[in-house]
Every structure is written in C-alpha cells, then in structure tokens.
Design an enzyme around this catalytic site. Sequence first.
Site, PDB file in Angstrom:
ATOM      1  N   HIS A  20      73.842 -10.997   6.032  1.00  0.00           N
ATOM      2  CA  HIS A  20      75.169 -10.891   6.640  1.00  0.00           C
ATOM      3  C   HIS A  20      75.314 -11.267   8.049  1.00  0.00           C
ATOM      4  O   HIS A  20      74.184 -11.755   8.376  1.00  0.00           O
ATOM      5  CB  HIS A  20      75.667  -9.428   6.552  1.00  0.00           C
ATOM      6  CG  HIS A  20      74.807  -8.143   7.338  1.00  0.00           C
ATOM      7  ND1 HIS A  20      74.653  -8.284   8.577  1.00  0.00           N
ATOM      8  CD2 HIS A  20      74.073  -7.141   6.971  1.00  0.00           C
ATOM      9  CE1 HIS A  20      73.968  -7.293   9.086  1.00  0.00           C
ATOM     10  NE2 HIS A  20      73.724  -6.646   7.730  1.00  0.00           N
ATOM     11  N   HIS A  23      72.464 -10.361  10.736  1.00  0.00           N
ATOM     12  CA  HIS A  23      71.120 -11.292  10.500  1.00  0.00           C
ATOM     13  C   HIS A  23      71.286 -12.567  11.085  1.00  0.00           C
ATOM     14  O   HIS A  23      70.380 -13.040  11.785  1.00  0.00           O
ATOM     15  CB  HIS A  23      70.759 -11.437   9.138  1.00  0.00           C
ATOM     16  CG  HIS A  23      70.675  -9.968   8.386  1.00  0.00           C
ATOM     17  ND1 HIS A  23      71.449  -9.665   7.276  1.00  0.00           N
ATOM     18  CD2 HIS A  23      69.826  -8.781   8.892  1.00  0.00           C
ATOM     19  CE1 HIS A  23      70.885  -8.487   6.847  1.00  0.00           C
ATOM     20  NE2 HIS A  23      70.184  -7.834   7.755  1.00  0.00           N
ATOM     21  N   CYS A 129      62.420   7.522   6.104  1.00  0.00           N
ATOM     22  CA  CYS A 129      63.763   6.927   5.738  1.00  0.00           C
ATOM     23  C   CYS A 129      63.545   5.441   5.161  1.00  0.00           C
ATOM     24  O   CYS A 129      62.865   4.639   5.647  1.00  0.00           O
ATOM     25  CB  CYS A 129      64.687   6.858   6.886  1.00  0.00           C
ATOM     26  SG  CYS A 129      66.066   5.679   6.803  1.00  0.00           S
ATOM     27  N   CYS A 132      65.412   2.697   6.719  1.00  0.00           N
ATOM     28  CA  CYS A 132      64.695   2.059   7.953  1.00  0.00           C
ATOM     29  C   CYS A 132      63.343   1.554   7.666  1.00  0.00           C
ATOM     30  O   CYS A 132      62.596   0.981   8.465  1.00  0.00           O
ATOM     31  CB  CYS A 132      64.547   3.017   8.979  1.00  0.00           C
ATOM     32  SG  CYS A 132      66.213   3.754   9.481  1.00  0.00           S
ATOM     33  N   CYS A 151      69.314  10.564   8.442  1.00  0.00           N
ATOM     34  CA  CYS A 151      68.748   9.352   9.381  1.00  0.00           C
ATOM     35  C   CYS A 151      69.957   8.924  10.127  1.00  0.00           C
ATOM     36  O   CYS A 151      71.064   8.681   9.501  1.00  0.00           O
ATOM     37  CB  CYS A 151      68.220   8.243   8.615  1.00  0.00           C
ATOM     38  SG  CYS A 151      68.228   6.553   9.743  1.00  0.00           S
ATOM     39  N   HIS A 154      71.123   4.971   9.516  1.00  0.00           N
ATOM     40  CA  HIS A 154      71.673   4.619   8.157  1.00  0.00           C
ATOM     41  C   HIS A 154      72.870   5.711   7.643  1.00  0.00           C
ATOM     42  O   HIS A 154      73.439   5.502   6.601  1.00  0.00           O
ATOM     43  CB  HIS A 154      70.932   4.342   7.106  1.00  0.00           C
ATOM     44  CG  HIS A 154      70.036   2.895   7.489  1.00  0.00           C
ATOM     45  ND1 HIS A 154      69.208   2.919   8.134  1.00  0.00           N
ATOM     46  CD2 HIS A 154      70.467   1.751   7.214  1.00  0.00           C
ATOM     47  CE1 HIS A 154      68.617   1.746   8.283  1.00  0.00           C
ATOM     48  NE2 HIS A 154      69.548   0.887   7.510  1.00  0.00           N
ATOM     49  N   LYS A 304      77.240   0.053  13.378  1.00  0.00           N
ATOM     50  CA  LYS A 304      76.557  -0.991  12.958  1.00  0.00           C
ATOM     51  C   LYS A 304      76.804  -1.675  11.534  1.00  0.00           C
ATOM     52  O   LYS A 304      76.926  -1.090  10.543  1.00  0.00           O
ATOM     53  CB  LYS A 304      75.033  -0.809  12.672  1.00  0.00           C
ATOM     54  CG  LYS A 304      73.995  -1.884  12.662  1.00  0.00           C
ATOM     55  CD  LYS A 304      72.612  -1.453  12.349  1.00  0.00           C
ATOM     56  CE  LYS A 304      71.616  -2.511  11.835  1.00  0.00           C
ATOM     57  NZ  LYS A 304      70.584  -2.079  11.099  1.00  0.00           N
ATOM     58  N   LYS A 307      74.922  -3.697   5.045  1.00  0.00           N
ATOM     59  CA  LYS A 307      75.053  -4.013   3.472  1.00  0.00           C
ATOM     60  C   LYS A 307      74.894  -2.533   3.029  1.00  0.00           C
ATOM     61  O   LYS A 307      75.615  -2.175   2.188  1.00  0.00           O
ATOM     62  CB  LYS A 307      73.991  -4.841   3.165  1.00  0.00           C
ATOM     63  CG  LYS A 307      74.277  -6.278   3.103  1.00  0.00           C
ATOM     64  CD  LYS A 307      75.189  -6.649   1.971  1.00  0.00           C
ATOM     65  CE  LYS A 307      76.107  -8.008   2.266  1.00  0.00           C
ATOM     66  NZ  LYS A 307      75.268  -9.186   1.535  1.00  0.00           N
TER      67      LYS A 307
HETATM   68  N1  MSP Z   1      62.181  -5.995   8.176  1.00  0.00           N
HETATM   69  C1  MSP Z   1      62.437  -5.466   9.707  1.00  0.00           C
HETATM   70  C2  MSP Z   1      61.806  -6.288  10.611  1.00  0.00           C
HETATM   71  C3  MSP Z   1      60.589  -6.707  10.808  1.00  0.00           C
HETATM   72  S1  MSP Z   1      60.070  -7.496  12.006  1.00  0.00           S
HETATM   73  C4  MSP Z   1      58.515  -7.598  11.827  1.00  0.00           C
HETATM   74  C5  MSP Z   1      63.970  -5.495   9.786  1.00  0.00           C
HETATM   75  N2  MSP Z   1      64.639  -6.130   8.735  1.00  0.00           N
HETATM   76  S2  MSP Z   1      66.376  -5.959   8.543  1.00  0.00           S
HETATM   77  O1  MSP Z   1      66.578  -7.304   7.679  1.00  0.00           O
HETATM   78  O2  MSP Z   1      66.645  -4.672   8.482  1.00  0.00           O
HETATM   79  O3  MSP Z   1      66.817  -6.307   9.969  1.00  0.00           O
HETATM   80  C6  MSP Z   1      66.363  -7.702  10.661  1.00  0.00           C
HETATM   81  C7  MSP Z   1      67.238  -7.915  12.011  1.00  0.00           C
HETATM   82  O4  MSP Z   1      68.329  -7.977  11.758  1.00  0.00           O
HETATM   83  C8  MSP Z   1      66.989  -6.779  13.111  1.00  0.00           C
HETATM   84  O5  MSP Z   1      66.669  -7.209  14.174  1.00  0.00           O
HETATM   85  C9  MSP Z   1      68.359  -5.899  13.127  1.00  0.00           C
HETATM   86  O6  MSP Z   1      68.678  -5.320  14.105  1.00  0.00           O
HETATM   87  C10 MSP Z   1      69.157  -7.201  12.659  1.00  0.00           C
HETATM   88  N3  MSP Z   1      70.411  -6.418  12.400  1.00  0.00           N
HETATM   89  C11 MSP Z   1      70.741  -5.942  11.023  1.00  0.00           C
HETATM   90  N4  MSP Z   1      72.018  -5.514  11.077  1.00  0.00           N
HETATM   91  C12 MSP Z   1      72.634  -6.114  12.391  1.00  0.00           C
HETATM   92  C13 MSP Z   1      73.892  -5.865  12.951  1.00  0.00           C
HETATM   93  N5  MSP Z   1      74.844  -5.229  12.374  1.00  0.00           N
HETATM   94  N6  MSP Z   1      74.071  -6.598  14.248  1.00  0.00           N
HETATM   95  C14 MSP Z   1      73.157  -7.263  14.533  1.00  0.00           C
HETATM   96  N7  MSP Z   1      71.912  -7.129  14.185  1.00  0.00           N
HETATM   97  C15 MSP Z   1      71.533  -6.775  13.169  1.00  0.00           C
HETATM   98  O7  MSP Z   1      64.331  -4.470  10.133  1.00  0.00           O
END
Ligand code: MSP
Length: 521
Positions: A20, A23, A129, A132, A151, A154, A304, A307
């Site tokens: 989304h 990311h 969690c 997370c 948590c 989430h 935040k 998904k």
């Molecule tokens: N897999 C772990 C990271 C491992 S790094 C060695 C993870 N993955 S994640 O897909 O959940 O998140 C990846 C990144 O996307 C994180 O930096 C997270 O903060 C970012 N984001 C996920 N949702 C977000 C928002 N709504 N806004 C901004 N960034 C967000 O964590």
Amino acid sequence: MPQKSFYVTTPIYYVNDAPHIGHAYTSVAGDVITRWHRQHGESVIYLTGTDEHGTKVASKAEANDMAPQDWVDKLVAEHWKPVLETLNVANDDFIRTTQKRHRRGVQKFWEVLKEQGFVYQADYNGPYCVACEEFKLPGDLLEGEGDELICKVHGKPVQLLNEKNWFFKLQGFQEQLIEHYERHPTAIAPASAYNEVLSFIRSGLSDVSMSRESVDWGVRLPWDPEQVVYVWFDALLNYITAIGYGDSQAEDAFADIWPADIHLVGKDILRFHAVFWPAMLMAAGLPLPKQVFAHGWLLVGGEKMSKTKLTGIAPNQISDHFGVDAFRYYFMAAINFGADGSFSWEDMHDRYHADLANGLGNLASRSLAMVTKYFDGRVPQPGSYTNADLALQDELVEAVANADAAMLRLDFSTGIARVRGYVESVNGYITEQEPWKLAKDESKQTRLATVLYCVMESLRAIAVLYAAVMPEACERLWADIGASGKLSDQTIEQVDRWGQLEPGASVSKGPALFPRIDKVT
Ligand code: MSP
C-alpha cells in the site's frame, strides 16, 4: 583508494499482502536519496526487498491454500517487484529472504555468534504479536477483554507463547550501545527518535529470543534444525547478505559497501534497527550503520494506514490518476519526513494543481511557447545582464545551497520547497519583465532574448534540481528546452553555473508536463 559506495536501504517488506502507499512511501524516499547522491557524483547502492519468512506470511499462504514458497513467489512477482517499476524506483538490488545467498549468510552469522558465546538456550514465556512478528514488552500492550492483551500497534490480541528458544545476549551490549550513541548523535534521526531509543536502552535491556520452536517457515538453526531463526533476526541480516556477507568470493565487495550510510525505517520498527541490529553487529565485530532514519506513518482517520485494518490504498490508485511523478512529489513535498502525515485526495488534487500544473508546468509551457513564437524555437543568444537577471542568478545559487543541505539531511519537504520557491521567482521574473511587451518593440529584441535566455537557463537548473523527485517529467523538460548531454550526468555541484544552455539549440513544445485533472468525486 576508491571512494566507498553510499549505501541506502529500505526495510524489507512482509509479503503477507500487496503493497500500500505506506510501503511505497519508504521506497520512494529511498529512491529520492539515491538519485540525489548520484547527482553528487557518488556511487550509490540502493537495496530493497522482501521479508518472506515467519508466522504472518505462512498463515496467509495457508489461508490461501498455497505452499508458503508459492505464495511469496506469486506476491513478489505480481505486486512487490511491479510496484517499484510503477513508482520509477531505481533500486540496484532486490533481496528476498528465501534466496540462497540470504539463507547461507543468516546461518553463517548465527553460527559465528553461537561459537563466540552470544547465544544460549532458555525458555520463553510471554506475549507475541504475529502482526508485528514481535516478542512484546509490558509497555507495548493494552488490556483487552478478560485476560486478553492487545498489541498497541495493530490493535489485535497477542499470543501467549511458551517455548524453548535460543536467546541472544542483548543485555551485555547495553553500555556499548549507549556509548556508541553518545559518540554519534546523528546515528539515529530525527532527534526525537534518537531520544526515544536512548531512553529505551537506558531503561535496561534484556536478552531476546532469536529462534522459534513452533514455526516451520524460516531459516533453520545450523546447530539445532528443529528451530528456525526468529523472523526479525533473519530479516535484519538482509542488509549484509545482499552485499556479500557469507560469500567467501564477495569479501572485497562487502568491505567496499558496508556499513550502510542510511537505513530508512518506519518509526514502528526503529527498536529493531537501532537496538537489536547494532548489538548483533557488535557481537559479530562488524561496523555499525552510519544512520538509521525513522520516518512517520501515513495515517488514515488518525491511525497508521494498514492492510490489517483494511485502510491500505494501492499506489497505482493514485499514480494512475495523477501520474508517477506527481505521486512522488506529493508524498515528499507534503509530509515532513520524520513526522506522521495524512493522505487525502482533496489535498493531493490541490497541490497537484497549485505546484505542478499551474506552477512548474505552466512556467515551462509559457516559456517554451514564447521561445517558439519569438525565436523560431531556438534558445536565444543573451545580451548583457541587468540587475534583475543577476538577482535571478543569485537566487538560484541560494536555492541550490538550501535545497542541497535539506535533501542531504533527508528534509525532503524543505528541499522541495526551496526549488518550488525558485520556480515562483522565475514566474515572478517573467511577470515583471513582460517579454510579450518587449516582443512588440523592434528595438528591444536583445533584451527579449536575454530575458528568455534567463528563463530557459532557470528551467535547465529546475530540471536538474527536481530530477530526483520527478525523474520522468524532468527528462521531458530537459529534452524540451534543448539541453545537451544527459540529465543523469548533471551534478548538483554544477547546477548553478549560469550559461550552460547553448544558444541556438532547438526547443520543442510537447504536451503539458502536468495536465489539469478533474477532481475525484
Ligand atoms: N518486514 C519488516 C521489516 C524488516 S526490515 C529488516 C516490516 N515489514 S512491513 O511490511 O510491515 O513494513 C515495512 C515498512 O513499511 C516499515 O518501515 C513500516 O514502517 C512501513 N509502513 C507500513 N505501513 C506504513 C504506513 N502506514 N505509513 C508509513 N510507513 C508504513 O516491518
């Protein structure tokens, strides 16, 4: 000695679902930093990738009746790699934690730490969690119904685990970490993130579980194949396995790139990157990353975007409507990097029209139209410069210095505002100089040529300064103004050197850079 490569990373993304815009936000920010440093003539390595192991991904695969490997292959091929193309992200490598190069490096790393006495066996009894993928501390939880613990990130109930695990001796690194961060106050940014991490470390660290007994989908511990490496202690290693750690043929390449210059992370995963990861590196005797930068969240309704909460917006929903450059521009310009920000169609629409369609786009089209009309589509030869022309040149010098300083400290919104300010100045300069009036007076042709040359030179500089943020539009602008050489060869150091456009070069006036768009209803 050759210069060390500038090494930028994003977190690796969980492939439990499609990306989304939260990311995409990190990936675009990393791309902008990468391009900006390349424009400083640096060699840059930009790494991104996917985090494919762990309970979360395995359960999602199961829910879709697929083997985990088939599930992750499908998601990576159909969503995670294509989104980088959609967003015009120029990553140099894409690491997947299911790749052999990664699994080999993870096993080697933990084997080394085990041999050196940093790993021991014990029972873990506590909350976990899955969303997370994190062993939780009491402060991370809220009380739910009955005995349930929730948590905070989430809003979902945590699992209570009781399993035999291997533990990493984190506690022993507490003093070393404090010392490191006191000596390197910019190793965590922004300052609020630095303070948060330091107070967390000062409040006392405990050893952490580095393996899972009840999980199958992961990298097996070489000395205890009944267990897999805890997904975070597998994932963090991507930053070194991607550049050759664990590959005896790649030791020189590894030494040329490591340590990372910037790990970009969302604020929710700061602790992993600024506490666990450096402690792991210390244990392995490897240098620490120069900076971990924690950005804020994209919020929906004050929470935040995620998904899990069904609030995720797919990046192409926005880029199909406004274009990729506008997508990149909006998120970098509208949100202070490091703070939370909200996306709204309304705000995006307004900024698109104010800054891009009416701002830069209109400046380019009216300037090109005048050169086409008054000088037969050729960049005019300037005469002598007046104070107004020299003031415009001085303003460029100042805008470049300010934008550069801001971009290098990852303050994208300020960096972009400085360039936008220059665009406004050029528009103001045209209004004051009134080239359309000069055109009507035979005796003012040299002055007209000088004014339009100044405008075209300004557009040249703007194309270079905005190239990292809006690569496609700037390539077009570069071609439209008849600039010679490649845009990608232009440096920030040289951008304010006045007089680079060659008089006589042919300009072309193609379709609008940023066409006006109907409001989404
Ligand atoms: N897999 C772990 C990271 C491992 S790094 C060695 C993870 N993955 S994640 O897909 O959940 O998140 C990846 C990144 O996307 C994180 O930096 C997270 O903060 C970012 N984001 C996920 N949702 C977000 C928002 N709504 N806004 C901004 N960034 C967000 O964590």
